[in-house]
Design a protein around this motif. Structure first.
Motif, PDB file in Angstrom:
ATOM      1  N   LYS A  23      28.600 -23.313   8.152  1.00 48.36           N
ATOM      2  CA  LYS A  23      28.338 -24.263   9.237  1.00 48.36           C
ATOM      3  C   LYS A  23      29.661 -24.696   9.854  1.00 48.36           C
ATOM      4  CE  LYS A  23      23.900 -25.324   8.416  1.00 48.36           C
ATOM      5  NZ  LYS A  23      22.844 -25.256   9.350  1.00 48.36           N
ATOM      6  N   TYR A  24      29.614 -25.058  11.129  1.00 44.04           N
ATOM      7  CA  TYR A  24      30.769 -25.673  11.768  1.00 44.04           C
ATOM      8  C   TYR A  24      30.563 -27.170  11.719  1.00 44.04           C
ATOM      9  CZ  TYR A  24      34.541 -26.732  14.924  1.00 44.04           C
ATOM     10  OH  TYR A  24      35.693 -27.219  15.447  1.00 44.04           O
ATOM     11  N   GLU A  25      31.470 -27.888  11.063  1.00 49.27           N
ATOM     12  CA  GLU A  25      31.365 -29.341  10.919  1.00 49.27           C
ATOM     13  C   GLU A  25      32.712 -29.979  11.237  1.00 49.27           C
ATOM     14  OE1 GLU A  25      30.097 -29.963   6.921  1.00 49.27           O
ATOM     15  OE2 GLU A  25      28.095 -29.215   7.302  1.00 49.27           O
ATOM     16  N   LEU A  26      32.727 -30.868  12.165  1.00 54.44           N
ATOM     17  CA  LEU A  26      33.889 -31.651  12.562  1.00 54.44           C
ATOM     18  C   LEU A  26      35.119 -30.813  12.885  1.00 54.44           C
ATOM     19  CD1 LEU A  26      33.614 -34.711  10.175  1.00 54.44           C
ATOM     20  CD2 LEU A  26      32.896 -34.547  12.553  1.00 54.44           C
ATOM     21  N   TYR A  27      35.857 -30.367  11.893  1.00 55.84           N
ATOM     22  CA  TYR A  27      37.158 -29.745  12.139  1.00 55.84           C
ATOM     23  C   TYR A  27      37.240 -28.294  11.743  1.00 55.84           C
ATOM     24  CZ  TYR A  27      38.342 -34.608  12.686  1.00 55.84           C
ATOM     25  OH  TYR A  27      38.363 -35.905  13.098  1.00 55.84           O
ATOM     26  N   GLY A  28      36.139 -27.649  11.448  1.00 54.03           N
ATOM     27  CA  GLY A  28      36.213 -26.243  11.099  1.00 54.03           C
ATOM     28  C   GLY A  28      34.966 -25.770  10.373  1.00 54.03           C
ATOM     29  N   PHE A  29      35.029 -24.540   9.925  1.00 50.53           N
ATOM     30  CA  PHE A  29      33.898 -23.935   9.247  1.00 50.53           C
ATOM     31  C   PHE A  29      33.903 -24.305   7.769  1.00 50.53           C
ATOM     32  CE2 PHE A  29      34.233 -21.343  13.012  1.00 50.53           C
ATOM     33  CZ  PHE A  29      32.896 -21.219  13.376  1.00 50.53           C
ATOM     34  N   HIS A  30      32.707 -24.576   7.249  1.00 53.80           N
ATOM     35  CA  HIS A  30      32.524 -24.963   5.859  1.00 53.80           C
ATOM     36  C   HIS A  30      31.335 -24.206   5.281  1.00 53.80           C
ATOM     37  CE1 HIS A  30      34.725 -28.338   7.590  1.00 53.80           C
ATOM     38  NE2 HIS A  30      35.178 -28.554   6.383  1.00 53.80           N
ATOM     39  N   ILE A  31      31.251 -24.181   3.974  1.00 54.54           N
ATOM     40  CA  ILE A  31      30.096 -23.618   3.296  1.00 54.54           C
ATOM     41  C   ILE A  31      29.258 -24.792   2.808  1.00 54.54           C
ATOM     42  CG2 ILE A  31      29.263 -22.123   1.451  1.00 54.54           C
ATOM     43  CD1 ILE A  31      32.109 -20.860   1.445  1.00 54.54           C
ATOM     44  N   ARG A  32      28.090 -24.975   3.376  1.00 52.33           N
ATOM     45  CA  ARG A  32      27.196 -26.075   3.021  1.00 52.33           C
ATOM     46  C   ARG A  32      26.266 -25.581   1.915  1.00 52.33           C
ATOM     47  NH1 ARG A  32      26.611 -31.425   3.650  1.00 52.33           N
ATOM     48  NH2 ARG A  32      27.408 -31.221   5.748  1.00 52.33           N
ATOM     49  N   VAL A  33      26.411 -26.159   0.719  1.00 53.65           N
ATOM     50  CA  VAL A  33      25.591 -25.769  -0.421  1.00 53.65           C
ATOM     51  C   VAL A  33      24.300 -26.577  -0.438  1.00 53.65           C
ATOM     52  CG1 VAL A  33      25.499 -25.642  -2.934  1.00 53.65           C
ATOM     53  CG2 VAL A  33      27.584 -24.986  -1.735  1.00 53.65           C
ATOM     54  N   ASP A  34      24.398 -27.848  -0.258  1.00 55.44           N
ATOM     55  CA  ASP A  34      23.237 -28.718  -0.079  1.00 55.44           C
ATOM     56  C   ASP A  34      23.702 -29.907   0.745  1.00 55.44           C
ATOM     57  OD1 ASP A  34      24.422 -30.663  -1.837  1.00 55.44           O
ATOM     58  OD2 ASP A  34      23.491 -29.690  -3.554  1.00 55.44           O
ATOM     59  N   TYR A  39      31.945 -27.036   0.854  1.00 57.80           N
ATOM     60  CA  TYR A  39      33.243 -26.455   0.553  1.00 57.80           C
ATOM     61  C   TYR A  39      33.904 -26.059   1.860  1.00 57.80           C
ATOM     62  CZ  TYR A  39      31.524 -25.714  -4.222  1.00 57.80           C
ATOM     63  OH  TYR A  39      31.025 -25.883  -5.475  1.00 57.80           O
ATOM     64  N   GLU A  40      35.207 -26.237   1.965  1.00 55.38           N
ATOM     65  CA  GLU A  40      35.908 -25.654   3.099  1.00 55.38           C
ATOM     66  C   GLU A  40      35.821 -24.148   2.931  1.00 55.38           C
ATOM     67  OE1 GLU A  40      39.769 -27.042   4.306  1.00 55.38           O
ATOM     68  OE2 GLU A  40      39.435 -28.897   3.206  1.00 55.38           O
ATOM     69  N   LEU A  41      35.683 -23.441   4.023  1.00 51.70           N
ATOM     70  CA  LEU A  41      35.536 -21.996   3.946  1.00 51.70           C
ATOM     71  C   LEU A  41      36.715 -21.364   3.228  1.00 51.70           C
ATOM     72  CD1 LEU A  41      33.618 -19.738   4.644  1.00 51.70           C
ATOM     73  CD2 LEU A  41      34.703 -19.560   6.864  1.00 51.70           C
ATOM     74  N   ALA A  42      37.883 -21.977   3.306  1.00 51.31           N
ATOM     75  CA  ALA A  42      39.079 -21.424   2.663  1.00 51.31           C
ATOM     76  C   ALA A  42      39.145 -21.713   1.163  1.00 51.31           C
ATOM     77  CB  ALA A  42      40.332 -21.970   3.329  1.00 51.31           C
ATOM     78  N   ILE A  43      38.415 -22.713   0.674  1.00 48.70           N
ATOM     79  CA  ILE A  43      38.527 -23.119  -0.728  1.00 48.70           C
ATOM     80  C   ILE A  43      38.233 -21.977  -1.699  1.00 48.70           C
ATOM     81  CG2 ILE A  43      37.530 -24.629  -2.526  1.00 48.70           C
ATOM     82  CD1 ILE A  43      39.508 -26.033  -0.716  1.00 48.70           C
ATOM     83  N   PRO A  44      37.094 -21.285  -1.581  1.00 51.42           N
ATOM     84  CA  PRO A  44      36.851 -20.231  -2.559  1.00 51.42           C
ATOM     85  C   PRO A  44      37.485 -18.899  -2.188  1.00 51.42           C
ATOM     86  CG  PRO A  44      34.916 -20.560  -1.231  1.00 51.42           C
ATOM     87  CD  PRO A  44      35.946 -21.564  -0.768  1.00 51.42           C
ATOM     88  N   SER A  45      38.530 -18.931  -1.354  1.00 51.87           N
ATOM     89  CA  SER A  45      39.117 -17.678  -0.879  1.00 51.87           C
ATOM     90  C   SER A  45      39.746 -16.854  -1.992  1.00 51.87           C
ATOM     91  CB  SER A  45      40.143 -17.952   0.221  1.00 51.87           C
ATOM     92  OG  SER A  45      41.206 -18.700  -0.295  1.00 51.87           O
ATOM     93  N   ASN A  46      40.168 -17.488  -3.087  1.00 48.69           N
ATOM     94  CA  ASN A  46      40.748 -16.716  -4.174  1.00 48.69           C
ATOM     95  C   ASN A  46      39.661 -16.156  -5.083  1.00 48.69           C
ATOM     96  OD1 ASN A  46      39.965 -19.169  -5.198  1.00 48.69           O
ATOM     97  ND2 ASN A  46      41.681 -19.375  -6.581  1.00 48.69           N
ATOM     98  N   GLU A  47      38.433 -16.506  -4.826  1.00 48.11           N
ATOM     99  CA  GLU A  47      37.300 -15.992  -5.572  1.00 48.11           C
ATOM    100  C   GLU A  47      36.487 -15.096  -4.638  1.00 48.11           C
ATOM    101  OE1 GLU A  47      35.207 -19.321  -7.193  1.00 48.11           O
ATOM    102  OE2 GLU A  47      37.069 -20.299  -7.741  1.00 48.11           O
ATOM    103  N   GLU A  48      35.681 -14.259  -5.204  1.00 51.96           N
ATOM    104  CA  GLU A  48      34.903 -13.329  -4.409  1.00 51.96           C
ATOM    105  C   GLU A  48      33.800 -14.048  -3.636  1.00 51.96           C
ATOM    106  OE1 GLU A  48      34.241  -9.708  -2.829  1.00 51.96           O
ATOM    107  OE2 GLU A  48      35.779 -10.139  -4.325  1.00 51.96           O
ATOM    108  N   ARG A  49      33.772 -13.842  -2.321  1.00 50.72           N
ATOM    109  CA  ARG A  49      32.694 -14.361  -1.461  1.00 50.72           C
ATOM    110  C   ARG A  49      31.936 -13.162  -0.924  1.00 50.72           C
ATOM    111  NH1 ARG A  49      36.420 -17.855   2.373  1.00 50.72           N
ATOM    112  NH2 ARG A  49      37.054 -15.737   2.755  1.00 50.72           N
ATOM    113  N   VAL A  50      30.633 -13.197  -1.016  1.00 47.40           N
ATOM    114  CA  VAL A  50      29.818 -12.085  -0.548  1.00 47.40           C
ATOM    115  C   VAL A  50      28.796 -12.615   0.446  1.00 47.40           C
ATOM    116  CG1 VAL A  50      28.208 -10.278  -1.253  1.00 47.40           C
ATOM    117  CG2 VAL A  50      30.070 -10.926  -2.781  1.00 47.40           C
ATOM    118  N   VAL A  51      28.728 -11.990   1.621  1.00 48.33           N
ATOM    119  CA  VAL A  51      27.695 -12.326   2.595  1.00 48.33           C
ATOM    120  C   VAL A  51      26.425 -11.614   2.139  1.00 48.33           C
ATOM    121  CG1 VAL A  51      26.964 -12.173   4.991  1.00 48.33           C
ATOM    122  CG2 VAL A  51      29.379 -12.552   4.457  1.00 48.33           C
TER     123      VAL A  51
END
Length: 64
Positions: A23-34, A39-51
């Protein structure tokens, strides 16, 4: 892999598999879990993200 708003991502957070929607929220893209956890989209960048889909074609992925 390119990531777009509405994509459903699966990633590992604190040894748990988590699904969230981009989602785009306020200042950038985030991952909305609930509604409380984002999470900021960059936070889990050191971990595997799969679309694994998107909210338009695969809404059933968010039902659990």
């Amino acid at each position: 892999t390119e990531i777009y708003e509405g994509d459903i991502l699966e990633f590992n957070s604190y040894s748990k598999n988590v699904k969230g929607v981009v989602k785009y929220e306020l200042y950038g893209f985030h991952i909305r879990v609930d509604y409380l956890k984002t999470y900021e989209l960059a936070i889990p960048s050191n971990e595997e993200r799969v679309v694994i889909g998107n909210i338009y074609e695969n809404p059933e992925l968010l039902e659990d």
